[in-house]
Design a protein around this motif. Structure first.
Motif, PDB file in Angstrom:
ATOM      1  N   ALA A  32      -3.780   8.469  -4.157  1.00 29.45           N
ATOM      2  CA  ALA A  32      -4.149   9.606  -5.104  1.00 29.45           C
ATOM      3  C   ALA A  32      -3.630   9.600  -6.366  1.00 29.45           C
ATOM      4  N   THR A  33      -2.412   9.132  -6.563  1.00 33.44           N
ATOM      5  CA  THR A  33      -1.754   9.095  -8.041  1.00 33.44           C
ATOM      6  C   THR A  33      -1.767   7.583  -8.528  1.00 33.44           C
ATOM      7  N   LEU A  34      -2.638   6.828  -7.984  1.00 27.65           N
ATOM      8  CA  LEU A  34      -2.696   5.478  -8.738  1.00 27.65           C
ATOM      9  C   LEU A  34      -3.348   5.701  -9.876  1.00 27.65           C
ATOM     10  N   PRO A  35      -2.913   4.885 -11.188  1.00 30.59           N
ATOM     11  CA  PRO A  35      -3.424   5.390 -12.411  1.00 30.59           C
ATOM     12  C   PRO A  35      -4.628   4.544 -12.520  1.00 30.59           C
ATOM     13  N   GLU A  36      -5.746   5.095 -13.371  1.00 29.38           N
ATOM     14  CA  GLU A  36      -7.043   4.334 -13.577  1.00 29.38           C
ATOM     15  C   GLU A  36      -6.876   3.143 -14.077  1.00 29.38           C
ATOM     16  N   GLY A  37      -7.581   2.066 -13.896  1.00 28.01           N
ATOM     17  CA  GLY A  37      -7.421   0.945 -14.635  1.00 28.01           C
ATOM     18  C   GLY A  37      -7.605  -0.292 -13.580  1.00 28.01           C
ATOM     19  N   ILE A  38      -7.606  -1.586 -14.094  1.00 28.32           N
ATOM     20  CA  ILE A  38      -7.569  -2.765 -13.560  1.00 28.32           C
ATOM     21  C   ILE A  38      -6.259  -3.477 -13.425  1.00 28.32           C
ATOM     22  N   SER A  39      -5.820  -3.866 -12.384  1.00 27.50           N
ATOM     23  CA  SER A  39      -4.556  -4.584 -12.315  1.00 27.50           C
ATOM     24  C   SER A  39      -4.467  -5.733 -11.223  1.00 27.50           C
ATOM     25  N   GLU A  40      -3.528  -6.683 -11.265  1.00 28.91           N
ATOM     26  CA  GLU A  40      -3.595  -7.802 -10.311  1.00 28.91           C
ATOM     27  C   GLU A  40      -2.389  -7.763  -9.588  1.00 28.91           C
ATOM     28  N   ILE A  41      -2.661  -7.651  -8.286  1.00 30.61           N
ATOM     29  CA  ILE A  41      -1.726  -7.385  -7.064  1.00 30.61           C
ATOM     30  C   ILE A  41      -0.806  -8.913  -7.014  1.00 30.61           C
ATOM     31  N   SER A  42      -1.634  -9.826  -6.655  1.00 32.28           N
ATOM     32  CA  SER A  42      -1.307 -11.265  -6.794  1.00 32.28           C
ATOM     33  C   SER A  42      -2.428 -12.209  -7.230  1.00 32.28           C
ATOM     34  N   GLU A  43      -2.117 -13.530  -7.167  1.00 34.27           N
ATOM     35  CA  GLU A  43      -3.191 -14.305  -7.711  1.00 34.27           C
ATOM     36  C   GLU A  43      -4.504 -14.253  -6.725  1.00 34.27           C
ATOM     37  N   GLY A  44      -5.607 -14.010  -7.435  1.00 35.41           N
ATOM     38  CA  GLY A  44      -6.746 -13.901  -6.481  1.00 35.41           C
ATOM     39  C   GLY A  44      -6.875 -12.491  -5.856  1.00 35.41           C
ATOM     40  N   LEU A  45      -6.142 -11.697  -6.328  1.00 32.28           N
ATOM     41  CA  LEU A  45      -6.270 -10.156  -5.548  1.00 32.28           C
ATOM     42  C   LEU A  45      -6.018  -9.159  -6.767  1.00 32.28           C
ATOM     43  N   LYS A  46      -7.179  -8.529  -7.109  1.00 32.16           N
ATOM     44  CA  LYS A  46      -6.866  -7.478  -8.086  1.00 32.16           C
ATOM     45  C   LYS A  46      -7.367  -6.172  -7.516  1.00 32.16           C
ATOM     46  N   VAL A  47      -6.752  -4.936  -8.173  1.00 31.46           N
ATOM     47  CA  VAL A  47      -7.288  -3.542  -7.906  1.00 31.46           C
ATOM     48  C   VAL A  47      -8.024  -3.096  -9.170  1.00 31.46           C
ATOM     49  N   ILE A  48      -9.043  -2.326  -8.766  1.00 37.29           N
ATOM     50  CA  ILE A  48      -9.710  -1.433  -9.728  1.00 37.29           C
ATOM     51  C   ILE A  48      -9.627   0.159  -9.079  1.00 37.29           C
ATOM     52  N   VAL A  49      -9.094   0.849 -10.093  1.00 31.51           N
ATOM     53  CA  VAL A  49      -8.814   2.243  -9.701  1.00 31.51           C
ATOM     54  C   VAL A  49      -9.877   3.084 -10.513  1.00 31.51           C
ATOM     55  N   ASN A  50     -10.757   3.809 -10.057  1.00 37.06           N
ATOM     56  CA  ASN A  50     -11.621   4.361 -10.898  1.00 37.06           C
ATOM     57  C   ASN A  50     -12.117   5.878 -10.286  1.00 37.06           C
TER      58      ASN A  50
END
Length: 149
Positions: A32-50
């Motif tokens: 619920a508090t993750l900031p908006e945007g795109i970040s990489e968790i690890s190689e080949g794994l990214k997270v998009i919060v929207n």
């Protein structure tokens, strides 16, 4: 396609080598508090919060999509999201060509079914799954984890 709750994420670790890291990320963070945007968790794994207003069925279906090089884990954090779905093998009307930069292709076909996700529920969309997300009313916060194949 798989539909379940985050609490059951560990059941799917064996489906892809990066699924354990993806679900550990979901379980170890306050979504619920993750900031908006795109970040990489690890190689080949990214997270998009929207967080965005839901779309009408017509607007979402204009981008009835699937991916060739990524699996989507789409998590509803807040709201009620309706998603259209159809197996790729039944889609016969392409809407343009494949975009390799965005790893997306679109279809003009109608979904075979619709389902809803709400807080803490997710859908896993493999390349065989054509999907139209974000249908509904009001604001929806969601997380999409892109898992490279």
């Amino acid at each position: 396609m798989i539909i379940d709750t985050i609490n059951n994420g560990s059941k799917y670790y064996s489906l892809h080598p990066s699924f354990a890291k993806a679900f550990e990320f979901l379980n170890q963070n306050d979504l619920a508090t993750l900031p908006e945007g795109i970040s990489e968790i690890s190689e080949g794994l990214k997270v998009i919060v929207n967080t965005a207003n839901a779309k009408t069925q017509e607007v979402s279906l204009a981008k009835f999509e699937c991916h060739d090089k990524n699996i989507d884990i789409q998590v509803c954090v807040r709201g009620l999201e309706t998603i259209g779905w159809k197996p790729r093998e039944k889609c016969v009307t392409p809407n343009g060509g494949y975009n390799p930069d965005k790893d997306v292709r679109f279809f003009n076909d109608a979904p075979d079914m619709y389902f809803q996700l709400t807080d803490g529920q997710f859908g896993i969309f493999f390349p065989e799954d054509v999907h139209a997300p974000m249908i509904g009313e009001g604001e929806i916060k969601k997380i999409v984890i892109k898992v490279k194949i």
